[in-house]
Scaffold this motif. Structure first.
Motif, PDB file in Angstrom:
ATOM      1  N   ASN A  71      94.052 -27.670  46.666  1.00  0.00           N
ATOM      2  CA  ASN A  71      93.624 -29.070  46.596  1.00  0.00           C
ATOM      3  C   ASN A  71      93.963 -29.775  45.289  1.00  0.00           C
ATOM      4  O   ASN A  71      93.876 -30.997  45.222  1.00  0.00           O
ATOM      5  CB  ASN A  71      92.106 -29.154  46.806  1.00  0.00           C
ATOM      6  CG  ASN A  71      91.713 -28.666  48.171  1.00  0.00           C
ATOM      7  OD1 ASN A  71      92.264 -29.099  49.167  1.00  0.00           O
ATOM      8  ND2 ASN A  71      90.771 -27.741  48.214  1.00  0.00           N
ATOM      9  N   ASN A  72      94.322 -29.021  44.241  1.00  0.00           N
ATOM     10  CA  ASN A  72      94.600 -29.658  42.957  1.00  0.00           C
ATOM     11  C   ASN A  72      95.485 -28.760  42.096  1.00  0.00           C
ATOM     12  O   ASN A  72      95.776 -27.624  42.458  1.00  0.00           O
ATOM     13  CB  ASN A  72      93.288 -30.000  42.231  1.00  0.00           C
ATOM     14  CG  ASN A  72      92.420 -28.779  42.011  1.00  0.00           C
ATOM     15  OD1 ASN A  72      92.856 -27.799  41.423  1.00  0.00           O
ATOM     16  ND2 ASN A  72      91.185 -28.831  42.496  1.00  0.00           N
ATOM     17  N   GLN A  73      95.866 -29.310  40.932  1.00  0.00           N
ATOM     18  CA  GLN A  73      96.808 -28.583  40.083  1.00  0.00           C
ATOM     19  C   GLN A  73      96.217 -27.302  39.504  1.00  0.00           C
ATOM     20  O   GLN A  73      96.924 -26.309  39.350  1.00  0.00           O
ATOM     21  CB  GLN A  73      97.356 -29.477  38.980  1.00  0.00           C
ATOM     22  CG  GLN A  73      96.375 -29.824  37.886  1.00  0.00           C
ATOM     23  CD  GLN A  73      96.968 -30.793  36.883  1.00  0.00           C
ATOM     24  OE1 GLN A  73      97.818 -31.609  37.216  1.00  0.00           O
ATOM     25  NE2 GLN A  73      96.520 -30.712  35.653  1.00  0.00           N
ATOM     26  N   MET A  74      94.936 -27.290  39.188  1.00  0.00           N
ATOM     27  CA  MET A  74      94.341 -26.058  38.645  1.00  0.00           C
ATOM     28  C   MET A  74      94.386 -24.930  39.667  1.00  0.00           C
ATOM     29  O   MET A  74      94.704 -23.794  39.325  1.00  0.00           O
ATOM     30  CB  MET A  74      92.906 -26.306  38.180  1.00  0.00           C
ATOM     31  CG  MET A  74      92.804 -27.155  36.924  1.00  0.00           C
ATOM     32  SD  MET A  74      93.783 -26.549  35.523  1.00  0.00           S
ATOM     33  CE  MET A  74      93.016 -24.980  35.212  1.00  0.00           C
ATOM     34  N   GLU A  75      94.079 -25.240  40.912  1.00  0.00           N
ATOM     35  CA  GLU A  75      94.156 -24.217  41.956  1.00  0.00           C
ATOM     36  C   GLU A  75      95.589 -23.717  42.102  1.00  0.00           C
ATOM     37  O   GLU A  75      95.817 -22.513  42.262  1.00  0.00           O
ATOM     38  CB  GLU A  75      93.651 -24.774  43.286  1.00  0.00           C
ATOM     39  CG  GLU A  75      92.166 -25.005  43.335  1.00  0.00           C
ATOM     40  CD  GLU A  75      91.695 -25.578  44.666  1.00  0.00           C
ATOM     41  OE1 GLU A  75      92.497 -25.693  45.611  1.00  0.00           O
ATOM     42  OE2 GLU A  75      90.510 -25.921  44.772  1.00  0.00           O
ATOM     43  N   ALA A  76      96.558 -24.620  42.045  1.00  0.00           N
ATOM     44  CA  ALA A  76      97.964 -24.234  42.172  1.00  0.00           C
ATOM     45  C   ALA A  76      98.379 -23.330  41.019  1.00  0.00           C
ATOM     46  O   ALA A  76      99.022 -22.294  41.220  1.00  0.00           O
ATOM     47  CB  ALA A  76      98.849 -25.479  42.222  1.00  0.00           C
ATOM     48  N   ILE A  77      98.002 -23.707  39.809  1.00  0.00           N
ATOM     49  CA  ILE A  77      98.361 -22.923  38.626  1.00  0.00           C
ATOM     50  C   ILE A  77      97.723 -21.536  38.681  1.00  0.00           C
ATOM     51  O   ILE A  77      98.390 -20.529  38.426  1.00  0.00           O
ATOM     52  CB  ILE A  77      97.968 -23.676  37.343  1.00  0.00           C
ATOM     53  CG1 ILE A  77      98.860 -24.909  37.177  1.00  0.00           C
ATOM     54  CG2 ILE A  77      98.044 -22.765  36.122  1.00  0.00           C
ATOM     55  CD1 ILE A  77      98.376 -25.894  36.142  1.00  0.00           C
ATOM     56  N   TYR A  78      96.447 -21.459  39.047  1.00  0.00           N
ATOM     57  CA  TYR A  78      95.770 -20.157  39.115  1.00  0.00           C
ATOM     58  C   TYR A  78      96.302 -19.282  40.245  1.00  0.00           C
ATOM     59  O   TYR A  78      96.302 -18.067  40.130  1.00  0.00           O
ATOM     60  CB  TYR A  78      94.250 -20.322  39.239  1.00  0.00           C
ATOM     61  CG  TYR A  78      93.593 -20.572  37.916  1.00  0.00           C
ATOM     62  CD1 TYR A  78      93.427 -19.547  36.992  1.00  0.00           C
ATOM     63  CD2 TYR A  78      93.154 -21.837  37.567  1.00  0.00           C
ATOM     64  CE1 TYR A  78      92.846 -19.770  35.758  1.00  0.00           C
ATOM     65  CE2 TYR A  78      92.565 -22.075  36.333  1.00  0.00           C
ATOM     66  CZ  TYR A  78      92.414 -21.031  35.444  1.00  0.00           C
ATOM     67  OH  TYR A  78      91.846 -21.260  34.219  1.00  0.00           O
TER      68      TYR A  78
END
Length: 86
Positions: A71-78
């Motif tokens: 849903n967001n960039q932090m989730e993608a990065i992690y």
């Protein structure tokens, strides 16, 4: 052998850190945007470096989120760069 499997895992992680294009269906450009986001860059900074419009970066981010199922960039990065990867 456990040592061989650890070496293989380390090699795979290094490849994924450097070349995410094709990983989980990301294009080369989407992978580049995600690498910049991982470094903490703002979308407008990414647009300037990539010589494109802010709307284009935003579109790439939406595509990344959709492809990764986040849903967001932090989730993608992690998801792509777990904290243990340093």
């Amino acid at each position: 052998c456990i040592h061989d499997s650890l070496d293989t895992e380390k090699a795979i992680r290094e490849i994924l850190k450097e070349d995410l294009s094709g990983f989980l269906g990301l294009t080369h450009t989407e992978a580049e945007v995600l690498r910049h986001k991982r470094k903490g860059w703002l979308s407008k900074e990414i647009a300037a470096v990539m010589k494109c419009k802010l709307a284009t970066v935003t579109s790439h981010l939406r595509n990344i989120y959709r492809k990764l199922g986040v849903n967001n960039q932090m989730e993608a990065i992690y998801l792509v760069f777990p904290p243990s990867w340093k």
